[in-house]
Design a protein around this motif. Structure first.
Motif, mmCIF file in Angstrom:
data_model
loop_
_atom_site.group_PDB
_atom_site.id
_atom_site.type_symbol
_atom_site.label_atom_id
_atom_site.label_comp_id
_atom_site.label_asym_id
_atom_site.label_seq_id
_atom_site.Cartn_x
_atom_site.Cartn_y
_atom_site.Cartn_z
ATOM 1 N N VAL A 104 5.664 36.251 45.753
ATOM 2 C CA VAL A 104 5.553 35.098 44.861
ATOM 3 C C VAL A 104 6.818 34.259 44.962
ATOM 4 O O VAL A 104 7.926 34.797 45.063
ATOM 5 C CB VAL A 104 5.295 35.532 43.395
ATOM 6 C CG1 VAL A 104 6.463 36.319 42.820
ATOM 7 C CG2 VAL A 104 4.993 34.316 42.527
ATOM 8 N N ARG A 105 6.655 32.930 44.977
ATOM 9 C CA ARG A 105 7.782 31.998 45.015
ATOM 10 C C ARG A 105 7.536 30.888 43.993
ATOM 11 O O ARG A 105 6.401 30.593 43.639
ATOM 12 C CB ARG A 105 7.949 31.379 46.412
ATOM 13 C CG ARG A 105 8.282 32.369 47.508
ATOM 14 C CD ARG A 105 9.655 32.994 47.350
ATOM 15 N NE ARG A 105 9.962 33.894 48.459
ATOM 16 C CZ ARG A 105 9.640 35.173 48.498
ATOM 17 N NH1 ARG A 105 8.967 35.720 47.478
ATOM 18 N NH2 ARG A 105 9.969 35.920 49.530
ATOM 19 N N ALA A 106 8.606 30.272 43.549
ATOM 20 C CA ALA A 106 8.505 29.221 42.537
ATOM 21 C C ALA A 106 8.508 27.840 43.174
ATOM 22 O O ALA A 106 9.122 27.617 44.218
ATOM 23 C CB ALA A 106 9.666 29.333 41.552
ATOM 24 N N ILE A 107 7.799 26.930 42.519
ATOM 25 C CA ILE A 107 7.869 25.504 42.830
ATOM 26 C C ILE A 107 8.756 24.808 41.802
ATOM 27 O O ILE A 107 9.612 23.997 42.137
ATOM 28 C CB ILE A 107 6.463 24.873 42.837
ATOM 29 C CG1 ILE A 107 5.627 25.411 44.005
ATOM 30 C CG2 ILE A 107 6.541 23.344 42.875
ATOM 31 C CD1 ILE A 107 6.096 24.946 45.380
ATOM 32 N N ALA A 108 8.546 25.134 40.523
ATOM 33 C CA ALA A 108 9.300 24.499 39.436
ATOM 34 C C ALA A 108 9.039 25.251 38.140
ATOM 35 O O ALA A 108 8.072 26.020 38.033
ATOM 36 C CB ALA A 108 8.874 23.039 39.274
ATOM 37 N N SER A 109 9.890 25.036 37.155
ATOM 38 C CA SER A 109 9.581 25.419 35.773
ATOM 39 C C SER A 109 9.054 24.177 35.079
ATOM 40 O O SER A 109 9.673 23.104 35.155
ATOM 41 C CB SER A 109 10.829 25.959 35.061
ATOM 42 O OG SER A 109 11.128 27.258 35.508
ATOM 43 N N LEU A 110 7.917 24.303 34.412
ATOM 44 C CA LEU A 110 7.213 23.132 33.899
ATOM 45 C C LEU A 110 7.618 22.748 32.477
ATOM 46 O O LEU A 110 7.865 21.582 32.184
ATOM 47 C CB LEU A 110 5.703 23.378 33.954
ATOM 48 C CG LEU A 110 5.125 23.598 35.358
ATOM 49 C CD1 LEU A 110 3.646 23.959 35.273
ATOM 50 C CD2 LEU A 110 5.326 22.355 36.228
#
Length: 320
Positions: A104-110
């Motif tokens: 799992v990898r992040a794109i952003a915190s929303l």
């Protein structure tokens, strides 16, 4: 002549490049009574309008814990999940002991969630300790709400053995409170949320306020918890603010997502964020600064490429 003409026509037909197939992306969200679903729907619209050759659809799911499995199996292309769930999945701890989701990898915190503990006025429930002996919904099975509820409760000396546990989604929890089938319910969601708004329009609700010590205990149990205050008048009849804890919500993908696609999604998210804010006010917190300060796992290389391009200060923990 006819044969030559036909041969030329066939040759011309064979040299025409095929139209690129539209790639439809799946975005794992949560129940329809929370914020994940409208936020995911808004992001799906943005992808379809601004990323050539792609469309997207928001899928109803059991939320955070389930969503990590969907990302790991690549059954969903993107997923929104609570930061503590994402952290546990990536490191193989807590609910993910023995089943680490290391891809799992992040794109952003929303935006940040707030743990909201709701009861009806006159229930006699004014603190966490008062939940003992009551009927309490701790969120849907496989949801981040239940992960957060358990952490808040157990860090403050209340266990599932102390009350009758119900595992209901947001809409079911609101309905059960309305019908007096339960005494209290947990939401971990961006405020205000539609299911509590609807409940407050038909019944007199009360939100529990955690003490300073209870907030501190909860933060000791979960590294991603932070103090959060629910504003007075957030819901009808809520005359005073309520202290609780907040948790970031993270937009995630599988590490196998092509770098260019992850880059384009990140770029659209921030450069067209006003479109998302028009759908739900929770997106007012969708900023590069919030992502840099709140995201608990490494970013996808495509997302990092965007952040580097705009000159963001990227913490070392967000790089692999």
């Amino acid at each position: 002549m006819r044969r030559i003409g036909l041969a030329l026509l066939l040759s011309a037909t064979l040299t025409v490049p095929a139209v690129q197939a539209q790639q439809n992306l799946s975005i794992a969200t949560g129940g329809t009574g929370g914020v994940y679903y409208p936020i995911g729907g808004g992001l799906a619209e943005m992808i379809g309008q601004h990323i050539e050759g792609h469309s997207a659809v928001a899928e109803v799911t059991g939320a955070s814990v389930e969503n990590m499995g969907l990302i790991h199996r690549e059954d969903s292309d993107l997923a929104i999940a609570l930061a503590d769930t994402v952290y546990q999945a990536y490191h193989g701890t807590g609910a993910f002991e023995g089943r680490q989701v290391e891809d799992v990898r992040a794109i952003a915190s929303l935006y940040p969630n707030a743990v909201q503990i709701v009861t009806l006025q006159g229930s006699g429930i004014n603190s966490l300790a008062d939940l003992k002996g009551k009927r309490v919904s701790v969120g849907a099975p496989g949801s981040g709400t239940e992960v957060n509820a358990r952490a808040v409760l157990e860090s403050n000396g209340v266990s599932y053995d102390d009350f009758t546990v119900q595992r209901l989604n947001f809409n079911e929890t609101a309905d059960a409170l309305r019908d007096n089938d339960i005494d209290a319910g947990f939401w971990s969601v961006g405020p205000p949320t539609s299911s509590i708004l609807s409940l407050a329009n038909s019944r007199d609700i009360q939100l529990l306020s955690l003490t300073e010590e209870e907030v501190k205990n909860a933060m000791g149990a979960e590294a991603v918890f932070a103090p959060y205050q629910l504003a007075a008048n957030l819901y009808e009849g809520m005359d005073a603010p309520a202290n609780t804890v907040g948790i970031p919500n993270v937009l995630t993908v599988n590490a196998a997502m092509p770098e260019e696609l992850a880059y384009q999604i990140t770029k659209v998210l921030f450069e067209k964020v006003d479109e998302l804010r028009a759908i739900h006010p929770a997106a007012n917190d969708t900023t590069v600064e919030f992502s840099m300060g709140s995201t608990p796992i490494p970013m996808h290389p495509g997302a990092l490429r965007y952040y580097e391009e705009i000159g963001a200060e990227i913490p070392d923990r967000l790089r692999e």
